[in-house]
Scaffold this active site. Structure first.
Site, PDB file in Angstrom:
ATOM      1  N   LYS A  35       0.847  -1.203   0.000  1.00 49.69           N
ATOM      2  CA  LYS A  35       0.000   0.000   0.000  1.00 49.69           C
ATOM      3  C   LYS A  35       0.879   1.249   0.000  1.00 49.69           C
ATOM      4  O   LYS A  35       2.083   1.175   0.299  1.00 49.69           O
ATOM      5  CB  LYS A  35      -0.923  -0.023   1.217  1.00 49.69           C
ATOM      6  CG  LYS A  35      -0.192  -0.054   2.560  1.00 49.69           C
ATOM      7  CD  LYS A  35      -1.124  -0.425   3.701  1.00 49.69           C
ATOM      8  CE  LYS A  35      -0.382  -0.413   5.026  1.00 49.69           C
ATOM      9  NZ  LYS A  35      -1.211  -0.966   6.127  1.00 49.69           N
ATOM     10  N   ARG A 129     -11.048  -0.111  14.080  1.00 49.67           N
ATOM     11  CA  ARG A 129     -10.762   0.758  12.944  1.00 49.67           C
ATOM     12  C   ARG A 129     -11.568   0.231  11.765  1.00 49.67           C
ATOM     13  O   ARG A 129     -12.543   0.841  11.354  1.00 49.67           O
ATOM     14  CB  ARG A 129      -9.249   0.703  12.688  1.00 49.67           C
ATOM     15  CG  ARG A 129      -8.643   1.907  12.099  1.00 49.67           C
ATOM     16  CD  ARG A 129      -7.139   1.787  12.000  1.00 49.67           C
ATOM     17  NE  ARG A 129      -6.680   0.623  11.261  1.00 49.67           N
ATOM     18  CZ  ARG A 129      -5.457   0.458  10.763  1.00 49.67           C
ATOM     19  NH1 ARG A 129      -4.559   1.401  10.936  1.00 49.67           N
ATOM     20  NH2 ARG A 129      -5.115  -0.621  10.109  1.00 49.67           N
ATOM     21  N   TYR A 251      17.027  29.724   8.477  1.00 50.50           N
ATOM     22  CA  TYR A 251      15.769  30.383   8.861  1.00 50.50           C
ATOM     23  C   TYR A 251      15.582  30.384  10.369  1.00 50.50           C
ATOM     24  O   TYR A 251      15.865  29.393  11.055  1.00 50.50           O
ATOM     25  CB  TYR A 251      14.575  29.634   8.274  1.00 50.50           C
ATOM     26  CG  TYR A 251      14.347  29.843   6.806  1.00 50.50           C
ATOM     27  CD1 TYR A 251      14.071  31.109   6.287  1.00 50.50           C
ATOM     28  CD2 TYR A 251      14.369  28.765   5.934  1.00 50.50           C
ATOM     29  CE1 TYR A 251      13.832  31.292   4.937  1.00 50.50           C
ATOM     30  CE2 TYR A 251      14.125  28.923   4.580  1.00 50.50           C
ATOM     31  CZ  TYR A 251      13.858  30.193   4.084  1.00 50.50           C
ATOM     32  OH  TYR A 251      13.614  30.357   2.748  1.00 50.50           O
ATOM     33  N   MET A 299      13.189  23.815   2.944  1.00 52.15           N
ATOM     34  CA  MET A 299      12.491  23.027   1.937  1.00 52.15           C
ATOM     35  C   MET A 299      13.453  22.224   1.064  1.00 52.15           C
ATOM     36  O   MET A 299      13.230  21.039   0.793  1.00 52.15           O
ATOM     37  CB  MET A 299      11.643  23.954   1.056  1.00 52.15           C
ATOM     38  CG  MET A 299      10.785  23.207   0.046  1.00 52.15           C
ATOM     39  SD  MET A 299       9.882  24.325  -1.045  1.00 52.15           S
ATOM     40  CE  MET A 299       8.763  25.129   0.105  1.00 52.15           C
TER      41      MET A 299
HETATM   42  C1  LIG Z   1      -0.486  -1.955   6.779  1.00 56.35           C
HETATM   43  C2  LIG Z   1      -1.117  -3.224   7.224  1.00 56.35           C
HETATM   44  C3  LIG Z   1      -0.348  -4.386   7.382  1.00 56.35           C
HETATM   45  C4  LIG Z   1       1.169  -4.387   7.280  1.00 56.35           C
HETATM   46  O1  LIG Z   1       1.699  -3.940   8.505  1.00 56.35           O
HETATM   47  P1  LIG Z   1       3.302  -3.832   8.755  1.00 56.35           P
HETATM   48  O2  LIG Z   1       3.394  -3.413  10.173  1.00 56.35           O
HETATM   49  O3  LIG Z   1       3.794  -2.794   7.808  1.00 56.35           O
HETATM   50  O4  LIG Z   1       3.872  -5.159   8.473  1.00 56.35           O
HETATM   51  C5  LIG Z   1      -1.006  -5.574   7.674  1.00 56.35           C
HETATM   52  N1  LIG Z   1      -2.347  -5.599   7.840  1.00 56.35           N
HETATM   53  C6  LIG Z   1      -3.116  -4.495   7.743  1.00 56.35           C
HETATM   54  C7  LIG Z   1      -4.585  -4.592   7.957  1.00 56.35           C
HETATM   55  C8  LIG Z   1      -2.523  -3.275   7.444  1.00 56.35           C
HETATM   56  O5  LIG Z   1      -3.283  -2.167   7.358  1.00 56.35           O
END
Ligand SMILES: *Cc1c(COP(=O)(O)O)cnc(C)c1O
Length: 357
Positions: A35, A129, A251, A299
């Site tokens: 992802k 969640r 800055y 930046m």
């Molecule tokens: C992002 C995610 C993972 C992977 O988690 P890591 O800690 O990066 O290995 C696995 N399961 C779900 C539901 C996630 O959202």
């Protein structure tokens, strides 16, 4: 054009990490979580490297990420954590994208419009969640017909504190998953993320979903790092200058030279993902020599105090390590007051990306 800053991504290290995780889970399989564009490192590159290592199951967050990955890898299993929304079912079926069903209404949507194509089911065991909550699970177990016509591949849940092995919530979530998952008619069970893999075999089930550890972050904080580093972030020295004692740098004039100093100005900044919070806190390496970031990260530029570095070691055009063998990404994240996930996914699009295998 010679780049101001370079992100080197070691695909061989990603593959080594995949092999190490696979070994650790024994008979279970390891899915690649790619992802957010492969945690910022390039989903297509990462997924191809993992596929070459034998990985055949991938998870992404969104439908768009799934469609992009499908263009790269026509054959593999692609699963979407966010699930499917009304109107998207046909595209999911046509492109063989597997939604993770997160609620009873989403399950019903797929039962009616999913044409018998595979889907996963997410059971919430303590993350609060995504996933079916306790009431929805009770309803589903009492009314199993809700699953008729749905080909369930993975039944999954997600750990909230896997990186804290002593936290009691791990055992609570495991108990909750064990009490529900066997009563769901799914082909595979999946529970562990990267850190979950290191909680022991009870957490492995059939399929681990690993992201972070593949990208070279330590899934066992406080313990020796079992993974290979994947990224190296370097910036180029644009100028070397001398400043008198009492003169400020950058800055906000947040650094004032306490002695006559040499400052190296480097072509890397927060626009490239180097955190502002490392102003006057971060360090870089020239070879083995650690040098402090002084003044505010801006930046496009960072200033380093190189007064103590032998002048022969430094010249404009030279590359300096900000993340690398001596300053692993986990250490940089901790010093910045953030987590490795955020450092990785924040790496900027301006960086020249060099993939090495
Ligand atoms: C992002 C995610 C993972 C992977 O988690 P890591 O800690 O990066 O290995 C696995 N399961 C779900 C539901 C996630 O959202």
């Amino acid at each position: 054009m010679s780049p101001g800053a370079v992100l080197r991504i070691d695909l061989a290290a990603v593959r080594r990490n995949y092999r190490a995780l696979s070994e650790r889970v024994g008979a279970a399989k390891v899915a690649g979580v790619v992802k957010a564009d492969g945690y910022g490192l390039g989903a297509a590159w990462i997924a191809e490297a993992l596929a070459a290592e034998g990985c055949s199951t991938f998870f992404v967050a969104t439908a768009d990420e799934a469609l992009a990955l499908r263009d790269t890898l026509p054959e593999v299993d692609i699963h979407v954590f966010d699930g499917v929304q009304p109107g998207e079912e046909g595209e999911f079926v046509a492109r063989r994208i597997v939604p993770v069903l997160n609620s009873l209404p989403m399950l019903e949507l797929w039962r009616v419009h999913g044409r018998g194509a595979p889907a996963d089911l997410h059971i919430d065991t303590g993350m609060s969640r995504l996933g079916l909550d306790n009431k929805e699970v009770a309803t589903l177990l009492a009314e199993p017909d809700r699953l008729v016509g749905v080909a369930l591949d993975v039944v999954m849940s997600h750990l909230a504190v896997a990186d804290q092995p002593d936290h009691p919530l791990n055992a609570q979530q495991l108990a909750a998953f064990r009490s529900v998952a066997p009563r769901i008619p799914a082909r595979r069970k999946s529970f562990a993320n990267s850190s979950g893999v290191f909680l022991g075999p009870d957490f492995h089930f059939d399929l681990a979903r690993t992201g972070l550890a593949l990208y070279g972050a330590n899934p066992t904080p406080g313990q020796p790092d079992p993974m290979a580093q994947v990224i190296r972030l370097q910036g180029k020295i644009l100028q070397l200058r001398s400043v008198d004692a009492g003169v400020s740098v950058g800055y906000g004039a947040t650094h004032r030279a306490s002695r006559a100093s040499r400052i190296a100005t480097v072509a890397l900044g927060y626009a490239d993902g180097y955190p502002l919070s490392l102003s006057n806190r971060g360090t870089a390496f020239v070879g083995e020599t650690e040098i402090p970031v002084v003044g505010r990260v801006s930046m496009d530029l960072i200033t380093l105090d190189v007064t103590d570095v032998p002048p022969a070691l430094l010249a404009p055009g030279q590359m300096v390590d900000f993340i690398g063998p001596h300053n692993p990404v986990d250490v940089v994240a901790e010093r910045a007051g953030t987590i490795t996930y955020q450092i990785l996914t924040g790496l900027g699009t301006r960086l020249q990306r060099d993939y090495v295998s």
